[in-house]
Design a protein around this motif. Structure first.
Motif, PDB file in Angstrom:
ATOM      1  N   HIS A 258       0.845  -1.191   0.000  1.00  0.00           N
ATOM      2  CA  HIS A 258       0.000   0.000   0.000  1.00  0.00           C
ATOM      3  C   HIS A 258       0.883   1.245   0.000  1.00  0.00           C
ATOM      4  O   HIS A 258       1.967   1.249   0.597  1.00  0.00           O
ATOM      5  CB  HIS A 258      -0.918   0.040   1.231  1.00  0.00           C
ATOM      6  CG  HIS A 258      -1.839  -1.134   1.355  1.00  0.00           C
ATOM      7  ND1 HIS A 258      -3.007  -1.238   0.632  1.00  0.00           N
ATOM      8  CD2 HIS A 258      -1.754  -2.257   2.108  1.00  0.00           C
ATOM      9  CE1 HIS A 258      -3.616  -2.368   0.945  1.00  0.00           C
ATOM     10  NE2 HIS A 258      -2.878  -3.009   1.836  1.00  0.00           N
ATOM     11  N   GLN A 259       0.405   2.288  -0.635  1.00  0.00           N
ATOM     12  CA  GLN A 259       1.090   3.571  -0.577  1.00  0.00           C
ATOM     13  C   GLN A 259       0.962   4.140   0.833  1.00  0.00           C
ATOM     14  O   GLN A 259      -0.121   4.140   1.416  1.00  0.00           O
ATOM     15  CB  GLN A 259       0.478   4.547  -1.586  1.00  0.00           C
ATOM     16  CG  GLN A 259       0.509   4.072  -3.028  1.00  0.00           C
ATOM     17  CD  GLN A 259       1.902   3.976  -3.596  1.00  0.00           C
ATOM     18  OE1 GLN A 259       2.771   4.785  -3.265  1.00  0.00           O
ATOM     19  NE2 GLN A 259       2.127   2.987  -4.446  1.00  0.00           N
ATOM     20  N   ASP A 260       2.059   4.622   1.389  1.00  0.00           N
ATOM     21  CA  ASP A 260       2.076   5.152   2.751  1.00  0.00           C
ATOM     22  C   ASP A 260       2.670   6.562   2.716  1.00  0.00           C
ATOM     23  O   ASP A 260       3.845   6.740   2.396  1.00  0.00           O
ATOM     24  CB  ASP A 260       2.910   4.229   3.645  1.00  0.00           C
ATOM     25  CG  ASP A 260       2.999   4.721   5.089  1.00  0.00           C
ATOM     26  OD1 ASP A 260       2.344   5.733   5.416  1.00  0.00           O
ATOM     27  OD2 ASP A 260       3.732   4.104   5.885  1.00  0.00           O
ATOM     28  N   VAL A 270       3.999  -2.736   3.701  1.00  0.00           N
ATOM     29  CA  VAL A 270       3.661  -4.132   3.434  1.00  0.00           C
ATOM     30  C   VAL A 270       2.839  -4.680   4.592  1.00  0.00           C
ATOM     31  O   VAL A 270       3.145  -4.418   5.760  1.00  0.00           O
ATOM     32  CB  VAL A 270       4.911  -5.008   3.186  1.00  0.00           C
ATOM     33  CG1 VAL A 270       5.538  -4.669   1.861  1.00  0.00           C
ATOM     34  CG2 VAL A 270       5.922  -4.875   4.306  1.00  0.00           C
ATOM     35  N   ARG A 271       1.780  -5.419   4.230  1.00  0.00           N
ATOM     36  CA  ARG A 271       0.876  -6.009   5.208  1.00  0.00           C
ATOM     37  C   ARG A 271       0.667  -7.475   4.849  1.00  0.00           C
ATOM     38  O   ARG A 271       0.800  -7.866   3.684  1.00  0.00           O
ATOM     39  CB  ARG A 271      -0.480  -5.289   5.234  1.00  0.00           C
ATOM     40  CG  ARG A 271      -0.392  -3.805   5.480  1.00  0.00           C
ATOM     41  CD  ARG A 271      -1.775  -3.165   5.589  1.00  0.00           C
ATOM     42  NE  ARG A 271      -2.460  -3.549   6.819  1.00  0.00           N
ATOM     43  CZ  ARG A 271      -2.327  -2.907   7.980  1.00  0.00           C
ATOM     44  NH1 ARG A 271      -1.529  -1.859   8.067  1.00  0.00           N
ATOM     45  NH2 ARG A 271      -2.978  -3.314   9.047  1.00  0.00           N
ATOM     46  N   GLY A 280       5.720  -3.810   7.911  1.00  0.00           N
ATOM     47  CA  GLY A 280       6.825  -2.877   7.771  1.00  0.00           C
ATOM     48  C   GLY A 280       6.744  -2.193   6.429  1.00  0.00           C
ATOM     49  O   GLY A 280       5.659  -1.840   5.969  1.00  0.00           O
ATOM     50  N   HIS A 281       7.902  -2.038   5.761  1.00  0.00           N
ATOM     51  CA  HIS A 281       7.944  -1.364   4.469  1.00  0.00           C
ATOM     52  C   HIS A 281       8.936  -2.066   3.553  1.00  0.00           C
ATOM     53  O   HIS A 281       9.815  -2.803   4.019  1.00  0.00           O
ATOM     54  CB  HIS A 281       8.351   0.104   4.641  1.00  0.00           C
ATOM     55  CG  HIS A 281       7.348   0.924   5.381  1.00  0.00           C
ATOM     56  ND1 HIS A 281       7.307   0.959   6.770  1.00  0.00           N
ATOM     57  CD2 HIS A 281       6.319   1.720   4.945  1.00  0.00           C
ATOM     58  CE1 HIS A 281       6.302   1.750   7.150  1.00  0.00           C
ATOM     59  NE2 HIS A 281       5.705   2.220   6.066  1.00  0.00           N
ATOM     60  N   VAL A 282       8.790  -1.825   2.263  1.00  0.00           N
ATOM     61  CA  VAL A 282       9.726  -2.379   1.288  1.00  0.00           C
ATOM     62  C   VAL A 282      10.429  -1.230   0.576  1.00  0.00           C
ATOM     63  O   VAL A 282       9.805  -0.228   0.216  1.00  0.00           O
ATOM     64  CB  VAL A 282       9.004  -3.313   0.277  1.00  0.00           C
ATOM     65  CG1 VAL A 282       7.926  -2.577  -0.509  1.00  0.00           C
ATOM     66  CG2 VAL A 282      10.010  -3.943  -0.678  1.00  0.00           C
ATOM     67  N   PHE A 283      11.752  -1.372   0.417  1.00  0.00           N
ATOM     68  CA  PHE A 283      12.576  -0.343  -0.204  1.00  0.00           C
ATOM     69  C   PHE A 283      13.352  -0.953  -1.375  1.00  0.00           C
ATOM     70  O   PHE A 283      13.484  -2.176  -1.484  1.00  0.00           O
ATOM     71  CB  PHE A 283      13.546   0.240   0.824  1.00  0.00           C
ATOM     72  CG  PHE A 283      12.866   0.815   2.037  1.00  0.00           C
ATOM     73  CD1 PHE A 283      12.371   2.113   2.025  1.00  0.00           C
ATOM     74  CD2 PHE A 283      12.698   0.055   3.188  1.00  0.00           C
ATOM     75  CE1 PHE A 283      11.733   2.653   3.132  1.00  0.00           C
ATOM     76  CE2 PHE A 283      12.063   0.581   4.311  1.00  0.00           C
ATOM     77  CZ  PHE A 283      11.581   1.882   4.274  1.00  0.00           C
TER      78      PHE A 283
END
Length: 321
Positions: A258-260, A270-271, A280-283
């Motif tokens: 999802h856009q955060d 990321v969910r 968390g998040h993906v980079f």
């Protein structure tokens, strides 16, 4: 295709309104080998979309799923089904009305019938819906694949699909009934305060002061809420950021992005797919060849060491470590 494995594959058939919207809940999950949109339950041979929508054929829009029950059991398909429909509406689904859009479960054998009945009874007894559960459980009959332009419609026409799905009211209904304060209170009892804040309220745990940031033991990481397999130690690497980092998820279908735009930044959150836990998040600064870094909160995860996978029911993932 592995013919040995294909002998154990099974079919599952579900109706839940517009078949465009019934593909995405099941796609890309481990053990799912195909999803076809089509028509079933009626008497007309080789019906067209226009004929089915006229409610004169007796057919219902449905999806037929080919799956491996050893990897993704029918009970999990049923769980996804209930969380994708309005089970109290026999006259259609959301803004699509008529018998061709009615919800139904079409069983292919006695085991599926028994599991479908048990899952329906469990949903009724849960009290989650104030109205009666009206989804019919019927024997599967001839399934006619829909026209080619209906297959994978969300991939061929992504913008139109998103507008349609949002406008139908499906997602707002599902969010209302499956992410309730009562659900969260039950989770609060099961999780630690940090686990609850991270998974349910998008919090971030402290770097270098969390359980798995430097874990080097082989094993499997699963969602702390649902037990859904998410990451393998095979793909974990030391990114120096203080959180466990992975070059890829175990299976793409287990992760949602999802856009955060929180905290004045633009990131990709990321969910987990099954429990909708914040992970968390993906980079894009990860190792090659993929170049991705999944930066994940330890509090979102439970780690199962390799030597305990069999006893905890995750033995089939031993080859992925």
């Amino acid at each position: 295709m592995n013919n040995t494995h294909s002998e154990s594959w099974r079919k599952a058939t579900f109706a839940g309104g517009c078949f465009w919207c019934m593909v995405t809940p099941f796609e890309e999950l481990p053990g799912i080998h195909g999803i076809v949109s089509g028509y079933t339950g009626g008497t007309t041979e080789n019906p067209t979309y226009e004929e089915v929508c006229s409610d004169t054929t007796g057919h219902t829009e449905a999806v037929q799923i080919t799956y491996d029950p050893e990897i993704f059991p029918y009970s999990k398909l049923l769980d996804i089904y209930w969380k994708s429909v309005d089970p109290t509406d026999a006259g259609g689904q959301f803004h699509d009305r008529g018998s061709s859009y009615r919800p139904a479960i079409f069983y292919h054998d006695e085991q599926q019938r028994e599991e479908a009945i048990a899952s329906k009874e469990a949903l009724e007894q849960s009290g989650r819906f104030s109205k009666q559960i009206v989804v019919e459980i019927e024997p599967a009959s001839v399934f006619y694949p829909a026209e080619e332009y209906h297959q994978d419609y969300h991939l061929k026409n992504p913008l139109r699909y998103k507008y349609y799905r949002h406008g139908s009211g499906r997602d707002s209904f599902l969010q209302q009934h499956w992410n309730t304060p009562k659900d969260k209170e039950e989770l609060r009892k099961k999780l630690t305060p940090m686990q609850f804040e991270v998974t349910q309220n998008n919090a971030t745990e402290p770097p270098f002061r969390n359980e798995f940031y430097d874990n080097a033991e082989p094993g499997l990481y699963v969602d702390i809420v649902s037990g859904e397999p998410l990451f393998s130690s095979r793909d974990q690497f030391d990114a120096g950021c203080g959180w466990p980092s992975f070059s890829q998820p175990l299976h793409g279908g287990s992760i949602m992005e999802h856009q955060d735009y929180s905290h004045g930044m633009h990131r990709i959150e990321v969910r987990s797919r099954e429990a909708d836990s914040h992970l968390g998040h993906v980079f894009d600064d990860g190792p090659k060849p993929g170049g991705l870094r999944y930066c994940i909160n330890s509090a979102s995860l439970r780690f199962i060491p390799k030597d305990r996978l069999e006893e905890e029911g995750y033995g089939r993932y031993l080859s992925e470590l």
